[in-house]
Scaffold this motif. Structure first.
Motif, PDB file in Angstrom:
ATOM      1  N   ALA A 283       0.484  -1.051  -0.237  1.00 47.21           N
ATOM      2  CA  ALA A 283       0.115  -0.424  -0.185  1.00 47.21           C
ATOM      3  C   ALA A 283       0.681   1.472   0.354  1.00 47.21           C
ATOM      4  CB  ALA A 283      -1.011   0.077   1.559  1.00 47.21           C
ATOM      5  N   VAL A 284       1.968   1.427   1.104  1.00 47.97           N
ATOM      6  CA  VAL A 284       3.249   1.972   0.871  1.00 47.97           C
ATOM      7  C   VAL A 284       3.503   2.995  -0.489  1.00 47.97           C
ATOM      8  CG1 VAL A 284       5.118   3.656   2.265  1.00 47.97           C
ATOM      9  CG2 VAL A 284       3.733   2.025   3.015  1.00 47.97           C
ATOM     10  N   GLU A 285       3.901   2.112  -1.536  1.00 45.90           N
ATOM     11  CA  GLU A 285       4.097   2.077  -2.335  1.00 45.90           C
ATOM     12  C   GLU A 285       3.487   3.394  -3.680  1.00 45.90           C
ATOM     13  OE1 GLU A 285       4.811  -2.089  -4.565  1.00 45.90           O
ATOM     14  OE2 GLU A 285       5.723  -2.659  -3.162  1.00 45.90           O
ATOM     15  N   HIS A 286       1.992   2.955  -3.286  1.00 44.72           N
ATOM     16  CA  HIS A 286       1.225   4.219  -3.614  1.00 44.72           C
ATOM     17  C   HIS A 286       0.922   5.015  -3.593  1.00 44.72           C
ATOM     18  CE1 HIS A 286       0.740   1.107  -6.923  1.00 44.72           C
ATOM     19  NE2 HIS A 286       1.120   0.296  -5.717  1.00 44.72           N
ATOM     20  N   LEU A 287       1.635   5.350  -1.849  1.00 46.05           N
ATOM     21  CA  LEU A 287       1.238   6.605  -0.948  1.00 46.05           C
ATOM     22  C   LEU A 287       2.345   7.301  -0.536  1.00 46.05           C
ATOM     23  CD1 LEU A 287      -0.937   5.174   1.964  1.00 46.05           C
ATOM     24  CD2 LEU A 287      -1.557   6.462   0.312  1.00 46.05           C
ATOM     25  N   PRO A 288       3.097   7.514  -2.071  1.00 47.42           N
ATOM     26  CA  PRO A 288       4.609   8.356  -1.339  1.00 47.42           C
ATOM     27  C   PRO A 288       4.832   9.307  -0.522  1.00 47.42           C
ATOM     28  CG  PRO A 288       3.285   9.027  -3.683  1.00 47.42           C
ATOM     29  CD  PRO A 288       2.531   7.909  -2.731  1.00 47.42           C
ATOM     30  N   ASP A 289       3.495  10.448  -0.303  1.00 46.50           N
ATOM     31  CA  ASP A 289       3.023  11.809   0.451  1.00 46.50           C
ATOM     32  C   ASP A 289       3.626  10.869   2.451  1.00 46.50           C
ATOM     33  OD1 ASP A 289       3.847  13.349  -1.317  1.00 46.50           O
ATOM     34  OD2 ASP A 289       1.751  13.463  -1.708  1.00 46.50           O
ATOM     35  N   VAL A 527      -9.890   4.443  -6.429  1.00 45.79           N
ATOM     36  CA  VAL A 527      -9.558   5.034  -4.725  1.00 45.79           C
ATOM     37  C   VAL A 527      -8.145   4.683  -4.604  1.00 45.79           C
ATOM     38  CG1 VAL A 527     -10.007   5.739  -2.470  1.00 45.79           C
ATOM     39  CG2 VAL A 527     -12.066   5.698  -4.162  1.00 45.79           C
ATOM     40  N   VAL A 528      -8.684   2.991  -3.747  1.00 46.70           N
ATOM     41  CA  VAL A 528      -7.513   2.204  -3.877  1.00 46.70           C
ATOM     42  C   VAL A 528      -6.826   1.417  -4.798  1.00 46.70           C
ATOM     43  CG1 VAL A 528      -7.210   0.213  -1.552  1.00 46.70           C
ATOM     44  CG2 VAL A 528      -8.519   2.699  -1.230  1.00 46.70           C
ATOM     45  N   PRO A 529      -5.523   0.934  -5.196  1.00 46.96           N
ATOM     46  CA  PRO A 529      -4.961   0.942  -5.686  1.00 46.96           C
ATOM     47  C   PRO A 529      -5.513  -0.879  -5.882  1.00 46.96           C
ATOM     48  CG  PRO A 529      -3.346   0.980  -5.003  1.00 46.96           C
ATOM     49  CD  PRO A 529      -4.160   1.858  -4.267  1.00 46.96           C
ATOM     50  N   ASP A 530      -6.063  -1.549  -7.445  1.00 46.65           N
ATOM     51  CA  ASP A 530      -6.412  -2.967  -7.174  1.00 46.65           C
ATOM     52  C   ASP A 530      -5.590  -4.308  -7.108  1.00 46.65           C
ATOM     53  OD1 ASP A 530      -8.645  -1.881  -8.597  1.00 46.65           O
ATOM     54  OD2 ASP A 530      -7.527  -2.227 -10.812  1.00 46.65           O
ATOM     55  N   VAL A 531      -4.307  -3.333  -6.280  1.00 51.67           N
ATOM     56  CA  VAL A 531      -3.391  -4.600  -5.734  1.00 51.67           C
ATOM     57  C   VAL A 531      -3.562  -4.778  -4.440  1.00 51.67           C
ATOM     58  CG1 VAL A 531      -1.282  -2.910  -5.671  1.00 51.67           C
ATOM     59  CG2 VAL A 531      -1.142  -5.220  -5.558  1.00 51.67           C
ATOM     60  N   CYS A 532      -4.222  -3.614  -4.088  1.00 50.52           N
ATOM     61  CA  CYS A 532      -4.224  -3.209  -2.531  1.00 50.52           C
ATOM     62  C   CYS A 532      -5.774  -4.062  -1.959  1.00 50.52           C
ATOM     63  CB  CYS A 532      -3.823  -1.971  -1.610  1.00 50.52           C
ATOM     64  SG  CYS A 532      -1.981  -1.053  -2.229  1.00 50.52           S
TER      65      CYS A 532
END
Length: 614
Positions: A283-289, A527-532
């Motif tokens: 998840a954090v991979e898609h949350l850079p901030d 909103v949430v990436p498919d991988v998550c």
């Protein structure tokens, strides 16, 4: 309009108050609620209306003519809008629509033409109680405020009920003091202008579960966005749990879209099979901030930790004391990183999933569809064929189910299929509960059975509502603990608007053996990436519970050495001490001690709170 005592210092998130009518005798009673640290909101006459403790951030008030309104808790409504609502108010019943329209989680209190009205949330996260004190009817947001003013001790029969595992609806929603009346979450209490007469008025009902998921998904997404937005719109820094599960991940991604800076915390489990950290890192991979904090797995407290040191003032026993240390442990570290509020994914299991008991009705209305699904559930939960057939054939009304449970309190625990397709888990008492306590609990069950109606005629929706309300009572106490620890906590999934949006989905699309939380994965797509969204399980922390039983057996033994419950004749301390010395005893891993520990810790806290400070 507001007075602040010189020593007041209540932080955000820990608001509580008593509510008074605009009468001289009520003002006299209100004086007994005014202590160092309390604040007062007054009627136009100058008499007390609300007396309690709150932070400015927790309360919005307005007055127009003879109408006054107060919103206490989390709600994005401003004072100007609330004043416009007050100016239009002609009847307290009009507040039903207002309460059903606002996002957040809050108490709504009103005064109009001498009457007062108070209500909490349909989830049960915010509750209301009332009692007659010196001839005056007083409402309050905590039961113990009223009990303290009355000088009453807890009712032994109510304590006996809380020893049931679990206590079924409506028994877990009563007050622990017989003179204090609990207002059901779906009701408001209205105190008449005479200051004595009170009645309950229903303001909320659950939606019928008929909406297709495709149509419901945008509504659910909007409700969750508003729920998270109500907490993050002011900016600053907020923190979020990030277990990698669907619930906390959803909250994290929604918070990341807000004006607030986000700190996400992950607690890896001790169990080598625990995959929380893996999913959190994805998840954090898609949350850079987002700042991601990973706590040391072995540093997290175990279940049952520090039971002897709990000093929170609670107005009822809660099984939340078992995990109190775990819940609070990481909050100072998050506060040190600037967090002003901690968001959790708690409640997602209760609203984004649902009870398989819906299939009891679906087996009658859509038999072929239900049969296919039930085959899947049988494989998933290892339900035996015979037990499944018996559970489906069981058509007892709720009152009969309660009465039958009263006769079987010492029987072996019910099967998982009987619980899953029935009205819920039938209550049991265990070896350490005395015959006197058992008799009191049985009497309460039979009394309830004579008049109680289920929360909904469909046992699936009844079970969902019961589980939401049961969960909310635990979180209600955790929220107070967290606020007193210095970092308030919030659980957006338990907001009423989110609950309504989720409950409206057709049950066949909400719970299925083939997909995990389809409500959430559908609503959060984009909103949430498919991988998550592909995660299809969750960690159970069972190792933390079993290790906690072993490592804290000395504390458990001390708990029963001078047991308050034993003094009241409700439990056999010798049996409990025997179990404390043998933490591997059969059944203890199934949490059957929780309700008894909760009652014991609560009674000790009451005793401790009465000891004068030096």
């Amino acid at each position: 309009m507001t007075e602040l005592h010189a020593s007041a210092g209540t932080g955000p998130g820990d608001a509580h108050c008593a509510v008074f009518t605009d009468r001289a005798d009520a003002a006299a009673v209100a004086r007994s609620f005014a202590h160092p640290g309390t604040r007062t909101l007054r009627h136009a006459s100058g008499r007390p209306w609300l007396v309690g403790r709150w932070h400015d951030d927790d309360v919005v008030t307005a007055r127009a003519g003879t109408a006054s309104l107060a919103v206490i808790g989390c709600c994005p409504i401003g004072a100007d809008e609330l004043r416009r609502r007050a100016a239009r108010l002609r009847d307290l019943a009009e507040l039903d629509a207002l309460a059903r329209s606002l996002p957040g989680s809050f108490h709504l209190v009103a005064a109009l033409d001498g009457q007062v009205r108070a209500q909490g949330t349909a989830s049960g996260l915010r509750l209301v109680f009332h009692a007659q004190i010196d001839g005056v009817r007083v409402a309050a947001t905590r039961a113990d405020l009223l009990a303290a003013a009355l000088g009453h001790e807890p009712d032994a029969a109510e304590l006996a009920v809380r020893l049931l595992w679990p206590a079924p609806y409506p028994l877990f929603e009563t007050s622990l003091w017989s003179a204090v009346t609990a207002v059901p979450p779906q009701d408001a209490v209205i105190v008449a202008a005479d200051g004595r007469t009170a009645r309950h008025s229903r303001w909320w009902a659950p939606p019928e579960p008929v909406r297709p998921l495709a149509a419901a998904a945008p509504v659910i997404r909007e409700a969750l966005e508003e729920a998270v937005g109500a907490r993050t719109r002011q900016g600053g820094t907020v923190s979020c749990d990030l277990s990698g599960g669907l619930d906390s991940t959803t909250v994290c991604f929604l918070a990341d879209r807000s004006p607030a800076r986000v700190v996400a915390g992950t607690w890896p489990g001790r169990d080598p099979a625990d995959t929380d950290l893996h999913w959190a890192e994805r998840a954090v991979e898609h949350l850079p901030d987002v700042e991601h904090v990973v706590w040391e797995a072995d540093a997290s407290p175990l279940v049952y930790e520090d039971l002897l040191g709990i000093d929170d003032l609670l107005d009822e026993p809660t099984i939340g004391v078992m995990d109190r240390s775990r819940v609070l442990h990481h909050l100072p570290g998050l506060a040190a990183r600037g967090s002003r509020l901690h968001l959790t994914g708690i409640g997602g299991d209760h609203v984004a999933w649902c009870s398989e008991a819906y299939y009891h009705r679906l087996a009658r209305t859509r038999p072929l569809f239900a049969l296919r699904r039930l085959r899947g559930f049988r494989a998933l939960w290892q339900w035996p064929l015979g037990g499944t057939v018996r559970a489906l054939a069981d058509s007892r009304p709720y009152g009969q189910w309660l009465a039958d449970a009263a006769a079987r309190l010492r029987h072996p625990s019910p099967s998982s299929v009987a619980t899953g397709l029935g009205w819920g888990m039938a209550p049991r008492v265990f070896d350490w509960v005395t015959p006197d306590a058992e008799r009191m609990a049985r009497r309460a069950l039979l009394t309830a059975a004579a008049t109680a109606a289920p929360l909904h005629p469909d046992r699936g929706l009844h079970s969902d509502l019961e589980q939401i309300r049961s969960c909310a009572r635990v979180i209600r106490q955790w929220d107070g603990m967290a606020a007193r620890a210095g970092l308030p906590m919030a659980s957006p999934f338990l907001d009423d608007r989110v609950i309504e949006a989720c409950l409206a989905v057709r049950p066949g699309e909400r719970v299925t053996p083939w997909r995990y939380k389809p409500v959430l994965t559908t609503a959060m797509r984009g909103v949430v990436p498919d991988v998550c969204l592909r995660r299809a399980d969750k960690a159970t922390a069972s190792m933390d519970a079993s290790n906690g039983l072993r490592e804290h057996r000395a504390d458990l033994l001390a708990l029963w050495e001078d047991s308050r419950l034993a003094e009241l004749g409700l439990v056999d301390g010798a049996v409990l001490r025997h179990l404390a010395r043998r933490p591997a005893s059969r059944g203890l891993s199934d949490a059957i001690l929780y309700s008894t520990i909760a009652a014991e810790v609560w009674l000790r806290g009451l005793t401790r709170s009465r000891v004068p400070a030096d």
